[in-house]
Design an enzyme around this catalytic site. Structure first.
Site, mmCIF file in Angstrom:
data_model
loop_
_atom_site.group_PDB
_atom_site.id
_atom_site.type_symbol
_atom_site.label_atom_id
_atom_site.label_comp_id
_atom_site.label_asym_id
_atom_site.label_seq_id
_atom_site.Cartn_x
_atom_site.Cartn_y
_atom_site.Cartn_z
ATOM 1 N N ARG A 189 -2.928 10.752 6.150
ATOM 2 C CA ARG A 189 -3.040 9.372 6.587
ATOM 3 C C ARG A 189 -2.512 8.414 5.517
ATOM 4 N NH1 ARG A 189 -6.582 5.339 5.595
ATOM 5 N NH2 ARG A 189 -8.251 6.560 4.632
ATOM 6 N N ARG A 212 -0.907 9.351 -0.441
ATOM 7 C CA ARG A 212 -2.047 9.886 -1.177
ATOM 8 C C ARG A 212 -1.949 11.380 -1.429
ATOM 9 N NH1 ARG A 212 -6.589 6.359 2.080
ATOM 10 N NH2 ARG A 212 -6.137 4.401 1.012
ATOM 11 N N HIS A 218 -8.197 11.370 -1.987
ATOM 12 C CA HIS A 218 -7.734 10.073 -2.476
ATOM 13 C C HIS A 218 -7.484 10.198 -3.975
ATOM 14 C CE1 HIS A 218 -7.659 5.813 -3.426
ATOM 15 N NE2 HIS A 218 -7.666 5.525 -2.145
ATOM 16 N N GLN A 236 -7.943 14.612 3.466
ATOM 17 C CA GLN A 236 -7.235 13.807 2.478
ATOM 18 C C GLN A 236 -8.038 13.643 1.185
ATOM 19 O OE1 GLN A 236 -6.501 9.298 2.943
ATOM 20 N NE2 GLN A 236 -4.487 10.221 2.979
ATOM 21 N N LEU A 265 -14.974 5.502 -4.556
ATOM 22 C CA LEU A 265 -13.604 5.021 -4.384
ATOM 23 C C LEU A 265 -13.245 3.844 -5.287
ATOM 24 C CD1 LEU A 265 -11.023 5.292 -2.680
ATOM 25 C CD2 LEU A 265 -12.001 3.610 -1.120
ATOM 26 N N PHE A 302 0.842 -1.186 0.000
ATOM 27 C CA PHE A 302 0.000 0.000 0.000
ATOM 28 C C PHE A 302 0.878 1.236 0.000
ATOM 29 C CE2 PHE A 302 -4.547 1.054 0.667
ATOM 30 C CZ PHE A 302 -5.098 -0.086 0.130
ATOM 31 N N HIS A 340 -11.698 12.278 0.725
ATOM 32 C CA HIS A 340 -11.778 10.901 1.184
ATOM 33 C C HIS A 340 -11.764 10.756 2.694
ATOM 34 C CE1 HIS A 340 -11.352 6.620 1.030
ATOM 35 N NE2 HIS A 340 -10.170 6.616 1.599
ATOM 36 N N GLU A 381 -7.051 1.904 -3.254
ATOM 37 C CA GLU A 381 -5.612 2.039 -3.452
ATOM 38 C C GLU A 381 -4.982 0.678 -3.768
ATOM 39 O OE1 GLU A 381 -3.691 4.747 -0.810
ATOM 40 O OE2 GLU A 381 -1.864 3.557 -0.749
#
Lengths: 283, 595
Positions: B407, B298, B254, B252, B264, B139, B365, B267
């Site tokens: 994050r 991100r 995304h 954030q 979404l 990730f 996000h 990721e």
């Protein structure tokens, strides 16, 4: 119906019913402009926010994972968030949205799911692991996960439940959603009480009540197979003692890795090349 | 008059944080718990999380010699681990751009393996390695494969698992009840006021302790991955009650929301090897993050996309999109690991990712900011760290702060679970140690009944939804990925004028039964309230850090800005103060953040 580029007019017929005022449900038409890419949920929002704020429905995630927005559209149970409006318009640009059938109506498209949740709780949807928990995870093979048939992906939307003819006729029947969950927990090698759960489902309100009409499979937005789950539970119930013994044997092997062998690669080792050269235009 | 409801503990929100707290309190022996949720618990937005939950389990490692994007294999028994909590900690600190509190981060990463194993023991159906361990993938921003996953349905299976455990424990749920007010007097929490959505009745709910696990505030933006429900209710309600909000300016974006919708695309698409491609067919991330490429964190990837878009290399009708290309992963891998993502692209773009690249764009996000708490969920009243007695928060609604300015993916499910569990234990201890029901002055239920009555009767020519839309457009354009002084000043003015105009927006549905029209108005009021805090915090922070990027102050300013923003409500708008970040200056001093 007029067509103007990506836009055209649509008439959304919505079943209305507020038990505090209305004697019976009725259909009310709303005219909207259907935009390119509009979903049925977008259409409902358009109507609610700009025409009639009293139109009432449930929704949340917008991508078919929360399970809130099951409705009956032109006679079929669907999640409206993932359903394009244009796919549901007839030749005259009309679509009819009703609440999920066979459930008491709270208001308009909102149904009372009390029984639905009660049946879900009835089968004890939680896992009952063995008393001796390993320090790390239980070893469960990919094949054992596969045997669960994706039942863990059920979003409890109720489309199958409300499409089931047996649910419609027999309010005692606990329904395909609860039986699919029972299948998931019973088949899980980590569960220590499969017999107990089989006792719950193997009676006349459970697996023997299913008439294998397959409406549940047809309705499921996640392509799950409650009918297969029910058949499997029937077979297991018929050989309950042997199944429990198999489970005990399986659990005795939990400390060991499943099939220790040479390291198995999870992905092809070939170097991953971009299909697109840097600077190349995607056509 | 409706009855007053009393519990030892009231938890608002039934996603991972709230459900973990309920279960932990119940297991600790405090059984009288009421969980209030405006949705049925299984509809909570935790269930929408896709890619994984972080923990250094050391189940897999990269195949030697295949580089940072090569294949993974299970680690054979007895061989060296590749991951550790220390690495996870450093990645999280670096991801946070040194705004995360390092003591809280340490707690989170150390408790991570135990929370995963607990989920597993409770029946969570994870994907598996060939030898039966929990499968892990890469990730963004993580230096080892530590995203533990269940295909691309990870949040869903975690949510259902924990909810079932709450049922087993006999937790009482108030499903489709909406919290209207947090009752705090003299810095002591006394309960809440809640609306039973079905009946329209308003109840005072008294408790010895209240916990909020009410989720994030992404709905303040036009393009967002967030559910309709994510209107930051808990954050706004706490703010109205005099509780400060912390680091609200950190939102954030995304990198991969479906173009035009914002929904979404996990990721995990990039974790499994997907590429980002601009109009000219370039894998443009090599310009911005030559090492990590698409698996940079991100904030960096979204900014890179936005730069490509702003410079005319975007795709789509308005040029605001980018391609996410996964064709080279092949059908088998996509069907096994990314089935939900494929369905989403099919339904919302009409694109089969097996055959075509998917059009995507940055999407609001995750809310790094929220109600400030200590590592046991205890809400803080001020910059000095005094507690709001009896009030707790965890998950996205809280700011503990482990994510700081940005994050890392898979750390949110982890945070909600770890701090939900910790908060549950802390509340149970608070009640057992003599936490008492506190007296309440006045009649809060009646006060709220009148408030809703006034809302329903008011007249005017404005439209609630039109105001919400204008707010979202303003937040996206002027308080979004790239910010600058004049834009933020304009945003604040717009927000304040919208707050005034909102007073003239009537409610169309006049009935009391299941009135979602009233709910939408209350939610819009919440958006208008905390959006002002986001913009004010962003205007004051004259630096760029993590997800907060000021084009007029493009550098991180460690001299002046290693500190958390706190905002208290006042009639004149948010009053800002600042709180030190917990940093271990020996071990983890600020570094340049390169990927």
């Amino acid at each position: 119906m007029t067509t103007n580029g990506h836009r055209k007019n649509a008439t959304v017929w919505i079943q209305r019913f507020n038990p505090d005022f209305d004697r019976r449900p009725y259909l009310q038409p709303y005219s909207i402009t259907a935009r390119q890419g509009m979903t049925l949920l977008d259409a409902l929002h358009e109507i609610k926010t700009h025409q009639d704020g009293s139109v009432t429905f449930r929704r949340s995630c917008r991508h078919a994972i929360c399970g809130s927005c099951g409705m009956n559209v032109n006679g079929r149970n669907v999640l409206v968030c993932e359903s394009p409006l244009k796919d549901h318009l007839d030749g005259k640009g009309r679509v009819t949205i009703r609440p999920l059938p066979f459930l008491p109506i709270i208001k308009d498209l909102v149904v009372d799911r009390a029984k639905f949740w009660e049946h879900y709780r009835q089968i004890k949807p939680w896992l009952l692991p063995p008393d001796d928990l390993p320090e790390r995870e239980f070893r469960v093979s990919p094949e054992e996960v596969k045997a669960l048939c994706n039942a863990e992906k059920c979003i409890m939307c109720g489309l199958c439940y409300s499409a089931c003819q047996v649910v419609a006729l027999n309010k005692g029947y606990i329904g395909p959603h609860a039986l699919l969950k029972a299948f998931l927990r019973t088949l899980d090698p980590r569960d220590s009480a499969p017999g107990e759960r089989l006792d719950i489902v193997a009676d006349l309100t459970g697996v023997w009540r299913c008439h294998t009409i397959f409406n549940c499979i047809d309705a499921c937005p996640k392509s799950l197979d409650p009918t297969y789950a029910i058949e499997t539970l029937r077979n297991l119930a018929a050989r309950r003692l042997a199944f429990e013994e198999e489970r005990r044997e399986r659990q005795a092997r939990f400390g060991e890795p499943v099939e220790v062998g040479p390291p198995v690669r999870m992905e092809p080792t070939a170097r991953v090349e971009s299909p697109v050269q840097t600077g190349q235009r995607i056509t | 008059m409706t009855e007053t409801i009393t519990h030892d503990i009231i938890i608002v929100g039934a996603g991972l944080a709230g459900s973990w707290a309920a279960m932990a309190t119940s297991r600790a022996g405090v059984q009288d718990i009421g969980v209030v949720s405006k949705l049925h618990p299984l509809r909570s937005h935790s269930g929408a999380a896709q890619g994984g939950i972080a923990a250094a389990l050391n189940n897999v490692r990269p195949v030697a010699g295949t580089g940072p994007r090569g294949p993974l294999e299970q680690i054979p028994p007895g061989e060296e681990p590749v991951d550790s909590w220390e690495l996870h900690m450093f990645d999280t600190i670096k991801g946070s751009d040194w705004l995360g509190d390092q003591d809280s981060i340490e707690i989170m990463v150390k408790e991570a393996p135990s929370i995963i194993f607990e989920y597993e023991h409770m029946g969570c159906v994870f994907s598996r390695t060939p030898d039966g361990r929990i499968a892990q993938r890469r990730f963004g921003g993580h230096s080892a494969p530590r995203a533990n996953y269940a295909a691309d349905y990870t949040g869903h299976v975690l949510l259902h698992t924990i909810h079932e455990q709450c049922l087993k424990q006999g937790v009482t749920f108030y499903s489709e009840w909406y919290c209207l007010e947090l009752l705090v007097e003299d810095n002591v929490c006394r309960g809440i006021v809640a609306l039973d959505i079905l009946s329209g009745e308003v109840h005072t709910m008294r408790a010895k302790a209240v916990m909020f696990g009410t989720g994030g505030y992404g709905r303040a933006f036009a393009i967002t991955s967030n559910a309709y429900a994510n209107t930051g209710d808990g954050v706004a309600i706490a703010y109205q009650a005099g509780v400060p909000l912390m680091d609200m300016e950190f939102v954030q974006f995304h990198p991969t929301g479906i173009y035009g919708h914002g929904i979404l695309m996990s990721e995990a698409c990039r974790g499994e090897g997907g590429y980002l491609i601009n109009r000219d067919g370039e894998r443009f991330m090599e310009k911005y993050a030559p090492d990590k490429m698409e698996l940079a964190p991100r904030d960096l990837v979204s900014r890179s996309e936005q730069t490509e878009i702003d410079e005319g290399r975007g795709i789509g009708d308005d040029g605001k999109g980018i391609y996410l290309d996964m064709r080279h992963l092949g059908r088998e891998k996509i069907m096994e690991r990314l089935p939900q993502v494929r369905d989403i692209a099919l339904h919302f773009s009409g694109v089969d990712i097996i055959d075509e690249p998917a059009p995507i764009q940055p999407t609001a996000h995750y809310s790094m900011g929220g109600i400030p708490t200590d590592a046991d969920g205890q809400a803080l009243a001020n910059a000095e760290g005094d507690p709001v007695v009896g009030f707790y928060a965890a998950g996205e609604a809280a700011c503990v702060s482990v994510h700081g300015a940005n994050r890392l993916g898979t750390n949110s499910l982890l945070e909600a679970s770890v701090f939900g569990r910790r908060t549950g234990c802390a509340i149970a201890a608070f009640v057992k140690d003599g936490g008492e029901l506190q007296p309440i002055s006045g009649d809060p239920a009646e006060r709220n009944r009148q408030r809703i009555g006034a809302l329903m009767e008011r007249e005017g020519t404005e439209n609630v939804e039109a105001i919400a839309q204008e707010l979202k457009a303003t937040m996206t354009d002027q308080c979004g990925i790239y910010r600058t002084e004049w834009k933020l000043v304009a945003a604040l003015e717009t927000i304040r004028s919208l707050q005034e105009r909102f007073e003239a927006a009537p409610i169309m549905d006049k009935s009391s039964r299941f009135n979602t029209d009233v709910l939408a108005a209350l939610e819009t009021q919440h958006l208008l309230s905390f959006s002002e805090v986001i913009a004010a915090g962003a205007l004051a922070r004259t630096e760029s850090r993590g997800a907060h990027f000021r084009t007029d102050y493009p550098r991180r300013d460690d001299q002046n800005w290693i500190k958390h923003t706190l905002a208290h409500q006042s009639d004149a708008g948010p009053v800002l103060s600042y709180r030190d970040v917990v940093i271990d200056w020996e071990k983890y001093p600020p570094q340049e953040r390169k990927y």
